[in-house]
Design a protein around this motif. Structure first.
Motif, PDB file in Angstrom:
ATOM      1  N   PRO A 297      -5.395   2.015  -1.323  1.00 24.69           N
ATOM      2  CA  PRO A 297      -5.174   3.309  -0.674  1.00 24.69           C
ATOM      3  C   PRO A 297      -3.734   3.047   0.132  1.00 24.69           C
ATOM      4  O   PRO A 297      -3.438   2.151   0.466  1.00 24.69           O
ATOM      5  CB  PRO A 297      -6.280   3.360   0.483  1.00 24.69           C
ATOM      6  CG  PRO A 297      -6.707   1.946   0.736  1.00 24.69           C
ATOM      7  CD  PRO A 297      -6.548   1.068  -0.397  1.00 24.69           C
ATOM      8  N   THR A 359     -12.505   8.879  -1.162  1.00 24.82           N
ATOM      9  CA  THR A 359     -12.699   7.636  -1.435  1.00 24.82           C
ATOM     10  C   THR A 359     -11.865   7.060  -2.367  1.00 24.82           C
ATOM     11  O   THR A 359     -10.997   7.926  -3.179  1.00 24.82           O
ATOM     12  CB  THR A 359     -14.184   7.302  -1.955  1.00 24.82           C
ATOM     13  OG1 THR A 359     -14.256   7.905  -3.281  1.00 24.82           O
ATOM     14  CG2 THR A 359     -15.236   7.978  -1.097  1.00 24.82           C
ATOM     15  N   LEU A 360     -11.691   5.812  -2.762  1.00 20.65           N
ATOM     16  CA  LEU A 360     -10.789   5.235  -3.774  1.00 20.65           C
ATOM     17  C   LEU A 360     -11.612   5.946  -5.037  1.00 20.65           C
ATOM     18  O   LEU A 360     -12.911   6.311  -4.981  1.00 20.65           O
ATOM     19  CB  LEU A 360     -10.889   3.937  -3.729  1.00 20.65           C
ATOM     20  CG  LEU A 360      -9.993   3.396  -2.653  1.00 20.65           C
ATOM     21  CD1 LEU A 360     -10.127   2.103  -2.346  1.00 20.65           C
ATOM     22  CD2 LEU A 360      -8.575   3.718  -2.775  1.00 20.65           C
ATOM     23  N   GLU A 365     -14.344   2.284   0.044  1.00 17.10           N
ATOM     24  CA  GLU A 365     -13.395   3.030   0.905  1.00 17.10           C
ATOM     25  C   GLU A 365     -13.712   4.250   1.553  1.00 17.10           C
ATOM     26  O   GLU A 365     -12.883   5.051   2.304  1.00 17.10           O
ATOM     27  CB  GLU A 365     -11.835   2.755   0.506  1.00 17.10           C
ATOM     28  CG  GLU A 365     -11.361   1.393   0.281  1.00 17.10           C
ATOM     29  CD  GLU A 365     -10.452   0.890   1.533  1.00 17.10           C
ATOM     30  OE1 GLU A 365     -10.094   1.512   2.324  1.00 17.10           O
ATOM     31  OE2 GLU A 365     -10.372  -0.257   1.476  1.00 17.10           O
ATOM     32  N   THR A 397      -6.926   8.414   1.177  1.00 13.45           N
ATOM     33  CA  THR A 397      -6.278   7.543   0.652  1.00 13.45           C
ATOM     34  C   THR A 397      -5.167   7.721  -0.194  1.00 13.45           C
ATOM     35  O   THR A 397      -4.278   6.832  -0.808  1.00 13.45           O
ATOM     36  CB  THR A 397      -7.361   7.258  -0.680  1.00 13.45           C
ATOM     37  OG1 THR A 397      -7.596   8.584  -1.351  1.00 13.45           O
ATOM     38  CG2 THR A 397      -8.801   6.484  -0.202  1.00 13.45           C
TER      39      THR A 397
END
Ligand code: SF4
Length: 413
Positions: A297, A359-360, A365, A397
């Protein structure tokens, strides 16, 4: 007492139309019915349902979610894929939705049906009226044809929708209409990237709307703050080292490579957390991490960069001076990126519980709905007393953009 079943296609069309029905039939019992298998893809369908439910909850109207019968819809409109909007495909689409509404109404002893589709300026009122009346007759029901658009209905709908911060879709619902609207263009509404909730994606927005619906069901005030940003995504990416295909990720804001890039490693640099291989063409780099492969990120927004591909420590020994590398990489920049922060509770509360909505790409994450729901319930009394607020920031991110926006660390003109 008259029982009216209202077919609903989205929160925006329902927000004023339901009020109007309540006003015209003050003594009636009103229920909503969400049957819209024409909406593609399924995430969009869920998003429109959540917003519909928010509107109905606000008005104290029960709403029934019917099954998502996409195959039935596709079969019904077979052969009509290329019909223009308002053409034969739309008549079949309205038929299917209103017939199912009438069936449900008959089974559940309603007296009348209607549809908020009559709210939309893009729909033909007369056609809907004729379809509705003919179907209702078949089921021994009354069809209420109400021209919601009259007397400034559209303006009222827009004002109410804005006040409730409803999601406003930019297409009717089906992929065929989208194909026509965006002929020859890439249609991002029909695509999901990765397994996660990427910044600015529909999945990210859906997550926010689910949390908002939950918080509002507890009577908590909620506010969304949207912001624009330049979005970025990988369309496709292949990395070969000595002809072997290697699992990898791509650093945010890497630009595309034209065609196939065949290069060699010309220099190696060692940093704390990685080894960096600089290629002899286009300033391309490969980061070889000191750990297994993961998406990275951004802590801060970054500038547009030459391609940087990231591999895990398992390939550390494979990459050396003069190693042959082959790269195919297509990325895309989107100037229409949009994300949002959600504030639950009193925005002036001194204490803040911070979460993130994206999120990723691999789904890591980030926070789950259960995480945030648990935090809200645990702190419910304090949120109600205005001592603490919950903020769910968007686009983390991509460089902590939501948080920067809240702190006014960049200007959204
Ligand atoms: S354009 Fe809208 S009404 Fe027409 S077929 Fe598609 S979803 Fe149904």
């Amino acid at each position: 007492m008259k029982k009216i079943l209202v077919h609903i296609c989205c929160g925006v069309d329902a927000v004023y139309a339901l009020r109007k029905i309540k006003e015209e039939y003050p003594d009636a019992y009103i229920e909503g019915y969400f049957y819209d298998p024409n909406i593609h893809p399924e995430e969009e369908y869920i998003l429109r349902w959540i917003e519909t439910e928010r509107v109905c909850n606000d008005l104290g109207i029960k709403c029934y979610l019917a099954p998502y019968e996409i195959e039935k819809w596709l079969t019904a409109v077979k052969g009509l894929e290329n019909e223009p909007e308002r053409g034969k495909r739309c008549s079949v689409c309205h038929d299917l939705r209103l017939e199912k509404t009438a069936e449900f109404a008959r089974e559940n002893r309603f007296d009348a049906i209607t549809t908020v589709l009559m709210m939309s300026p893009k729909k033909d009122f007369q056609v809907l009226k004729e379809i509705g009346e003919s179907i209702a007759r078949k089921y021994d029901l009354q069809f209420l044809s109400i021209d919601f658009r009259k007397n400034g209905g559209i303006e009222k709908m827009n004002r109410l929708s804005k006040e409730a911060q409803l999601y406003h879709q930019n297409y009717c619902g089906c992929m065929y209409a989208l194909f026509q609207q965006r002929e020859g263009e890439y249609i991002k509404e029909l695509v999901s990237y990765g397994k996660g909730r990427l910044p600015g994606s529909r999945e990210e927005l859906l997550f926010i709307k689910q949390i908002r619906a939950f918080a509002e069901s507890l009577g908590l005030p909620c506010k969304e703050e949207g912001f624009n940003f330049v979005n970025w995504r990988v369309i496709h990416s292949i990395l070969k080292i000595n002809k072997q295909e290697i699992p990898h990720s791509v650093l945010w804001f890497s630009r595309s490579v034209k065609g196939i890039l065949r290069a060699k490693v010309k220099n190696l640099m060692y940093e704390d957390d990685k080894k960096v291989a600089l290629l002899n063409k286009y300033n391309c780099k490969i980061w070889i991490l000191n750990q297994t492969l993961k998406d990275i990120p951004l802590e801060m927004p970054r500038v547009f960069t030459e391609p940087i591909l990231i591999v895990g420590s398992d390939y550390r020994d494979l990459i050396d001076i003069d190693t042959k590398v082959e790269i195919r990489l297509k990325t895309e920049f989107d100037e229409n990126g949009r994300s949002q922060n959600l504030i639950i509770g009193n925005p002036e509360a001194v204490h803040t519980l911070e979460y993130y909505s994206d999120t990723l790409p691999d789904g890591k994450e980030g926070y789950s709905f259960i995480n945030i729901k648990g935090a809200i319930l645990e702190n419910l009394d304090r949120i109600r007393r205005g001592e603490i607020k919950v903020v769910i920031y968007g686009a983390k991110t991509a460089g902590n953009l939501g948080k920067m926006y809240m702190k006014k660390a960049f200007i959204n003109i």
